[in-house]
Structure formats: C-alpha cells, structure tokens
Design a protein around this motif. Structure first.
Motif, short mmCIF file in Angstrom:
data_model
loop_
_atom_site.label_atom_id
_atom_site.label_comp_id
_atom_site.label_asym_id
_atom_site.label_seq_id
_atom_site.Cartn_x
_atom_site.Cartn_y
_atom_site.Cartn_z
N ILE A 303 0.84 -1.19 0.00
CA ILE A 303 0.00 0.00 0.00
C ILE A 303 0.87 1.24 0.00
N ASN A 304 2.10 1.14 0.47
CA ASN A 304 3.02 2.27 0.52
C ASN A 304 4.03 2.25 -0.62
N GLU A 305 3.68 1.59 -1.71
CA GLU A 305 4.48 1.59 -2.93
C GLU A 305 3.57 1.91 -4.11
N VAL A 306 4.18 2.24 -5.23
CA VAL A 306 3.43 2.51 -6.45
C VAL A 306 3.65 1.35 -7.41
N GLY A 307 2.57 0.74 -7.85
CA GLY A 307 2.66 -0.43 -8.71
C GLY A 307 2.94 -0.07 -10.16
N SER A 308 3.41 -1.06 -10.90
CA SER A 308 3.74 -0.86 -12.32
C SER A 308 3.26 -2.06 -13.12
N ILE A 309 3.49 -2.02 -14.43
CA ILE A 309 3.13 -3.14 -15.29
C ILE A 309 3.85 -4.41 -14.88
N TYR A 310 4.97 -4.29 -14.19
CA TYR A 310 5.74 -5.48 -13.83
C TYR A 310 5.18 -6.19 -12.61
N THR A 311 4.31 -5.54 -11.86
CA THR A 311 3.79 -6.18 -10.65
C THR A 311 2.27 -6.32 -10.64
N VAL A 312 1.52 -5.47 -11.34
CA VAL A 312 0.06 -5.57 -11.26
C VAL A 312 -0.60 -5.96 -12.58
N GLN A 313 0.16 -6.04 -13.65
CA GLN A 313 -0.46 -6.42 -14.92
C GLN A 313 -1.11 -7.79 -14.80
N GLY A 314 -2.39 -7.87 -15.14
CA GLY A 314 -3.10 -9.14 -15.10
C GLY A 314 -3.73 -9.48 -13.77
N PHE A 315 -3.54 -8.62 -12.75
CA PHE A 315 -4.08 -8.91 -11.42
C PHE A 315 -5.30 -8.03 -11.12
N ASP A 316 -6.18 -8.54 -10.28
CA ASP A 316 -7.37 -7.80 -9.88
C ASP A 316 -7.09 -6.91 -8.67
N LEU A 317 -7.74 -5.75 -8.62
CA LEU A 317 -7.72 -4.87 -7.46
C LEU A 317 -9.15 -4.43 -7.18
N ASN A 318 -9.44 -4.13 -5.91
CA ASN A 318 -10.76 -3.61 -5.57
C ASN A 318 -10.90 -2.14 -5.94
N LEU A 319 -9.83 -1.39 -5.81
CA LEU A 319 -9.81 0.02 -6.20
C LEU A 319 -8.39 0.36 -6.63
N VAL A 320 -8.27 1.07 -7.74
CA VAL A 320 -6.95 1.43 -8.23
C VAL A 320 -6.89 2.92 -8.49
N GLY A 321 -5.78 3.54 -8.08
CA GLY A 321 -5.54 4.94 -8.38
C GLY A 321 -4.43 5.03 -9.40
N LEU A 322 -4.69 5.66 -10.53
CA LEU A 322 -3.72 5.75 -11.63
C LEU A 322 -3.11 7.14 -11.69
N LEU A 323 -1.79 7.20 -11.61
CA LEU A 323 -1.06 8.46 -11.73
C LEU A 323 -0.41 8.53 -13.11
N LEU A 324 -0.65 9.61 -13.82
CA LEU A 324 -0.04 9.81 -15.13
C LEU A 324 1.20 10.68 -14.98
N SER A 325 2.29 10.26 -15.58
CA SER A 325 3.55 10.97 -15.47
C SER A 325 3.55 12.24 -16.33
N PRO A 326 4.59 13.07 -16.18
CA PRO A 326 4.69 14.28 -17.02
C PRO A 326 4.74 13.99 -18.51
N ALA A 327 5.01 12.73 -18.91
CA ALA A 327 5.06 12.40 -20.33
C ALA A 327 3.67 12.46 -20.96
N PHE A 328 2.62 12.40 -20.13
CA PHE A 328 1.25 12.46 -20.64
C PHE A 328 0.80 13.92 -20.63
N GLU A 329 0.51 14.45 -21.80
CA GLU A 329 0.17 15.86 -21.94
C GLU A 329 -1.20 16.04 -22.57
N TYR A 330 -1.78 17.20 -22.30
CA TYR A 330 -3.09 17.52 -22.87
C TYR A 330 -2.90 18.34 -24.14
N ASP A 331 -3.50 17.86 -25.21
CA ASP A 331 -3.49 18.56 -26.49
C ASP A 331 -4.80 19.32 -26.61
#
Length: 378
Positions: A303-331
C-alpha cells in the motif's frame, strides 16, 4: 485477514465459469483434439481485452488436459504438455497452482526461454503448449537471457504440435516484445490456426457508460464523467492532487483491502538513484521486482508503494488509483491526451526492431506507437 499463497490464485483458478466461458472452453477442447490427430502444427489464439476471462479459461483448460493425461480413456492420455508465461509475478501465481493439484507440478510452469532451450538441448517436442500473456513474448533476440532467435512464438510453435496462446495487443510493454495484429498474422501465416474472441467484461462490473468512458480515456479521448446514476455503484473519480487520491485509497484499503496506487513510466530517479513517484506532496517508491510468496498486490506493505506493469499487470484490485507521469500531456487543439516521447524516460521503448526478412521497411519504435495510438499507460 491473513493472506496465503492460494489467495494469489483467486482471479485465475475458478470453478464458476459462465455459460459463455464454458462454450469457449468446449470449442477450444474440440480444436485441440482435432489438431492432435493431424500431422501439422496448430495454433489456437485467444484474444480479448483485460478482464474478459482469458487466463481463467486457459487455466481451466490446462487443468483438464493435465487430468486427462492420467486417464487411458481421455484424448489427452499421455500427452507431454507445459505452460509458459513471460511475467515473473504471474509465473509465481501459476507455480503456486502447480503445488495445489495432484496432476500439475511447479516444474510444468516455466519462462519461454527456459522451455525453448531445454527442449532444443534434449531434442524433445511438446504435444500441447499453453501460453498466457502471449503479447509479452520476445520479438527480437535477448542474449542476456540466452534467447538468440528472432521470435519466441515462432520457436514455441516449432517445438509444439498444438499451441494455445493468449493475446491482448493493448498490453504491449516495450519494443523487444512489440506485437500487433500484423506481426501475429505473419507468424502464423503458414500454420493452421484459429482465433477465439472474448469480449464480455468480467473483471470490471460497471455500467456501459463507465466502460465507455474508460475505453475512451485509454484512447486519449476526454469525455465528461458519467452521471452518478449512470455508474451502477462504480467508483470513478478524477483527483487534482495525488496525495488526495492516495488518502482515499488507504481508507478503502483499510476496509476491504486490495486498493493500490499505480503509475505510468516517466517519473525520474532521485539523486540517490532510487525510483520514486513524486507529485505535489505525494512521494512513494515505485515497486521493484522482489520475488516473495505473495504477489505484490497481496502484500500489506505494498500500500506504501506505487505499482507498475511489472507487478500488477493481469491482477485484480478492488480500487486502483492511476497516476499519469509528465510524459502524458493535454493537447488542447484536439482535446485529447497524448504521450510526449521526449519525456519518456524508459529508453528501451526507443529501440528499433529489425523487420523480419520476408517483410520490407522498418517498423516504428514503440514510442511512436504510444504517441500515435495511446494504446496503454505503460
């Protein structure tokens, strides 16, 4: 509630298959049995988005084939079979399953390179091979792990009479395992094959309006959030501050567990070389692959770490919070989100893939694939 290794299996090892899943399972069994009586190689391709039950069906199919191996009246009697997945956390889940059933063993689950090299070394072949997360198979040599051929699926087809493989092109991670429909078609072009499509969403129990919003968002299209009476109880919220998102996740996690924060790539290492996700007053370490008995999402401390594709891909969660990095921009001009390749720090995605000899031209880098099509947040 104390977690145990068998809870790792909850999302995959199920007996409550729906009528649709049972029908697909029956069609796959018929295809395998017909293929075994042929002299040719055959490939069964299971395609579907995340949450459509691909791994559930594959798991049940493997279990039934392994049970039949011991039954002289079964069409699977005496077959040599194996199961492979190129994802260490998921491999651990399947190996736990191998310890649960009488006719399956941990050694029946291996990484693709291990299977290829072992079979070639011993001059052996498989009757049926099951592949989960086929979109994670390598599409270029990787000498570091002793894979020196050009495509893992091509090699696995060569070594098995029947291959059953799962694909989801929206879960491509990096260039060394870049897959799209065109490449898959080229690999199986000269092999007898059949595709089994799954499209019913089991994982996300949400209204059509919520599903449509998420599908649009995954393509970079921004829409107004569905009205509360259109959400069917589904929790969908946008936060302006990562710290507020995390505070809510912790409250939910205390009540029901399996609530975790995850992020895309694009967050820099700190001065000490550690990988942290930092936004406003939010600062947590990004998970590092750490093999343990429990999968990452099942560990209380994650709970005190941030998950990535290497640890949560394919797994179920009850609630997920997604953080978008600065690489994601609004056009603003096109009213959409896009990925700015100049801000992507995972350099592997910039590596080009040499095209297969029978095809002309160069395939685009995965960075271009991300920026143009916005297929995933990896």
């Amino acid at each position: 509630m104390k977690e145990n290794i068998y809870q790792n299996l909850d999302a995959y090892d199920r007996n409550d298959l729906t009528a649709n899943q049972l029908q697909t399972l029956g069609r796959l069994k018929n295809y395998i049995e017909a293929s075994l009586s042929s002299d040719e190689h055959h490939v069964a391709i299971i395609e579907g988005a995340a949450g459509t039950g691909k791994s559930v069906i594959l798991t049940r199919l493997f279990k039934e084939v392994r049970d039949g191996k011991q039954d002289p009246t079964s069409p699977y009697y005496g077959l040599k079979t194996a199961f492979t997945v190129n994802h260490p956390e998921l491999l651990k889940v399947y190996q736990d399953m191998g310890a649960k059933y009488a006719n399956i063993y941990k050694k029946d689950y291996q990484r693709p390179t291990s299977i290829i090299n072992s079979l070639d070394k011993n001059g052996e072949k498989l009757d049926v091979l099951f592949i989960d997360e086929g979109h994670l198979l390598l599409t270029k040599p990787e000498p570091y792990i002793k894979f020196r051929q050009n495509n893992q699926l091509t090699e696995l087809i060569r070594l098995a009479k029947v291959v059953v493989v799962v694909f989801d092109f929206a879960q491509v991670i990096q260039s060394k395992m870049f897959w799209d429909q065109k490449l898959l078609d080229s690999v199986v072009k000269n092999v007898s094959h059949k595709t089994f499509h799954l499209d019913f969403q089991y994982r996300m129990q949400a209204s059509p309006q919520v599903k449509a919003w998420i599908d649009d968002f995954a393509q970079g299209r921004l829409r107004p959030l569905p009205k509360m009476n259109e959400r069917n109880g589904y929790d969908l919220e946008i936060f302006h501050r990562a710290a507020d998102l995390f505070a809510k996740l912790k409250r939910v996690n205390e009540k029901m567990g399996m609530a975790r924060v995850v992020s895309t790539t694009g967050f820099h290492h700190d001065e000490g070389g550690k990988h942290h996700v930092v936004m406003d007053d939010f600062d947590l370490p990004w998970d590092e692959y750490d093999p343990q008995e429990l999968t990452w999402a099942r560990r209380p401390e994650s709970i005190n770490e941030v998950g990535s594709i290497y640890t949560v891909q394919g797994f179920d969660l009850n609630l997920v919070g997604l953080l978008l990095s600065p690489a994601f921009e609004y056009d603003a001009q096109n009213d959409r989100i896009w990925v700015n390749p100049d801000k992507v720090i995972h350099r592997e995605i910039y590596k080009k893939i040499a095209p297969p000899k029978r095809r002309q031209g160069h395939r685009k880098s995965e960075a271009g694939f991300h920026a143009k099509r916005f297929k995933h947040f990896g």
